[in-house]
Scaffold this motif. Structure first.
Motif, PDB file in Angstrom:
ATOM      1  N   ARG A 100     -27.419  89.297  72.786  1.00  0.00           N
ATOM      2  CA  ARG A 100     -26.544  90.185  73.562  1.00  0.00           C
ATOM      3  C   ARG A 100     -27.088  91.608  73.546  1.00  0.00           C
ATOM      4  NH1 ARG A 100     -23.057  93.507  71.618  1.00  0.00           N
ATOM      5  NH2 ARG A 100     -22.832  92.392  69.637  1.00  0.00           N
ATOM      6  N   ALA A 159     -26.601  85.198  68.411  1.00  0.00           N
ATOM      7  CA  ALA A 159     -25.955  85.517  69.687  1.00  0.00           C
ATOM      8  C   ALA A 159     -25.806  87.025  69.852  1.00  0.00           C
ATOM      9  CB  ALA A 159     -24.594  84.832  69.772  1.00  0.00           C
ATOM     10  N   ALA A 160     -25.510  87.713  68.756  1.00  0.00           N
ATOM     11  CA  ALA A 160     -25.416  89.170  68.802  1.00  0.00           C
ATOM     12  C   ALA A 160     -26.773  89.784  69.120  1.00  0.00           C
ATOM     13  CB  ALA A 160     -24.885  89.704  67.476  1.00  0.00           C
ATOM     14  N   HIS A 177     -16.325  86.538  64.784  1.00  0.00           N
ATOM     15  CA  HIS A 177     -16.572  85.222  65.359  1.00  0.00           C
ATOM     16  C   HIS A 177     -17.946  85.106  66.027  1.00  0.00           C
ATOM     17  CE1 HIS A 177     -12.396  84.293  64.592  1.00  0.00           C
ATOM     18  NE2 HIS A 177     -12.018  85.350  65.311  1.00  0.00           N
ATOM     19  N   GLU A 178     -18.626  86.235  66.244  1.00  0.00           N
ATOM     20  CA  GLU A 178     -19.901  86.209  66.954  1.00  0.00           C
ATOM     21  C   GLU A 178     -21.023  85.746  66.035  1.00  0.00           C
ATOM     22  OE1 GLU A 178     -22.223  88.955  70.205  1.00  0.00           O
ATOM     23  OE2 GLU A 178     -21.402  89.978  68.441  1.00  0.00           O
ATOM     24  N   HIS A 179     -21.807  84.775  66.474  1.00  0.00           N
ATOM     25  CA  HIS A 179     -22.965  84.331  65.720  1.00  0.00           C
ATOM     26  C   HIS A 179     -24.009  85.449  65.682  1.00  0.00           C
ATOM     27  CE1 HIS A 179     -22.259  79.715  65.946  1.00  0.00           C
ATOM     28  NE2 HIS A 179     -21.131  80.383  65.808  1.00  0.00           N
ATOM     29  N   LEU A 233     -22.491  93.419  65.146  1.00  0.00           N
ATOM     30  CA  LEU A 233     -21.813  92.255  65.660  1.00  0.00           C
ATOM     31  C   LEU A 233     -20.512  92.679  66.312  1.00  0.00           C
ATOM     32  CD1 LEU A 233     -23.894  90.823  63.774  1.00  0.00           C
ATOM     33  CD2 LEU A 233     -22.125  89.119  63.343  1.00  0.00           C
ATOM     34  N   ARG A 234     -20.150  91.999  67.387  1.00  0.00           N
ATOM     35  CA  ARG A 234     -18.960  92.378  68.149  1.00  0.00           C
ATOM     36  C   ARG A 234     -17.687  92.114  67.362  1.00  0.00           C
ATOM     37  NH1 ARG A 234     -19.319  90.128  73.916  1.00  0.00           N
ATOM     38  NH2 ARG A 234     -20.465  92.076  74.227  1.00  0.00           N
ATOM     39  N   ASP A 235     -17.612  90.986  66.666  1.00  0.00           N
ATOM     40  CA  ASP A 235     -16.448  90.636  65.852  1.00  0.00           C
ATOM     41  C   ASP A 235     -16.868  89.576  64.846  1.00  0.00           C
ATOM     42  OD1 ASP A 235     -16.329  88.041  67.170  1.00  0.00           O
ATOM     43  OD2 ASP A 235     -15.328  89.043  68.840  1.00  0.00           O
TER      44      ASP A 235
END
Length: 231
Positions: A63, A59-60, A54-56, A50-52
């Motif tokens: 992406r 969604a990760a 806050h990222e679902h 996960l990017r951070d």
């Protein structure tokens, strides 16, 4: 002396993707060649961290699928959570795996930390001689088994056929995903017994052996009753 206050363990969260499609009448999985350590140059399922915070999670997953293979708008469903200690040499990593089973997916385009992306026959990917990074052999095995189960209980197989198709063409889908040879008469009887699975459509079509074959299209049901049980 008071006990030290509890500190949560450092656990990283990642996503992995099992993307399956049919190509040349064989079940294929999307694999990438890792362009970074660990497992540099080894085949793996697409995925990443996960990017951070806050990222679902989904969604990760989308992406990573776009970044590592250039694929978009693929329907994803949850496959499972994999978090055995030692599965990743970088530390304690828990991975949420997603599954997609879709027809006519395009050729992938590698990017970010993937040196190469390609469709690989599932039989080759799971062969003993093929090395897969991390615990991706286990995740892929689970994904393939889920796909085989979905063909038993849902009308998914018709999505891999043209708008109209013969019973023989539908049988080829089941044989490719299940990895078995099916008896045509028994298959025909099961298909016709699954109410609303397929419906007759259009004129007869000549088969390669010259015999006419009736054409069908996908029926109105999504769940098969009775199911198309595997032999």
């Amino acid at each position: 002396m008071a006990d030290d206050p509890w500190q949560p363990p450092l656990i990283l969260l990642a996503v992995d993707l099992v993307i399956l499609t049919l190509r040349d009448a064989h079940l294929h999985v999307l694999l990438v060649e890792r362009g970074v350590d660990p497992f540099l140059g080894v085949l793996a399922l697409p995925g990443g961290f996960l990017r951070d915070e806050h990222e679902h999670i989904e969604a990760a997953a989308r992406r990573e699928l776009a970044e590592e293979a250039g694929l978009y708008d693929v329907h994803l469903e949850s496959l499972g959570v994999y978090g055995e200690p030692g599965r990743d040499p970088r530390g304690r990593v828990v991975s949420v795996a997603y599954l997609a089973i879709a027809p006519r997916l395009p050729d992938p385009v590698a990017g970010t930390d993937a040196a190469h992306a390609s469709w690989t026959p599932v039989d080759d990917a799971l062969a003993h001689a093929t090395k897969l990074a991390f615990d991706h052999r286990r995740i892929l095995t689970d994904g393939v088994e889920r796909a085989r189960g979905k063909l038993e209980y849902t009308a998914l197989a018709t999505a891999f056929c043209a708008e109209t198709f013969t019973i023989s063409e539908l049988q080829q889908v089941y044989e490719a995903v299940w990895g078995v040879q099916l008896d045509p008469r028994n298959f025909y009887r099961k298909v016709q017994g699954a109410r609303g699975f397929i419906v007759a459509d259009g004129p007869m079509r000549k088969t390669p052996n010259g015999r006419p074959a009736r054409l069908f299209k996908a029926g109105p049901v999504h769940e098969l009753n009775p199911p198309m049980t595997r032999p």
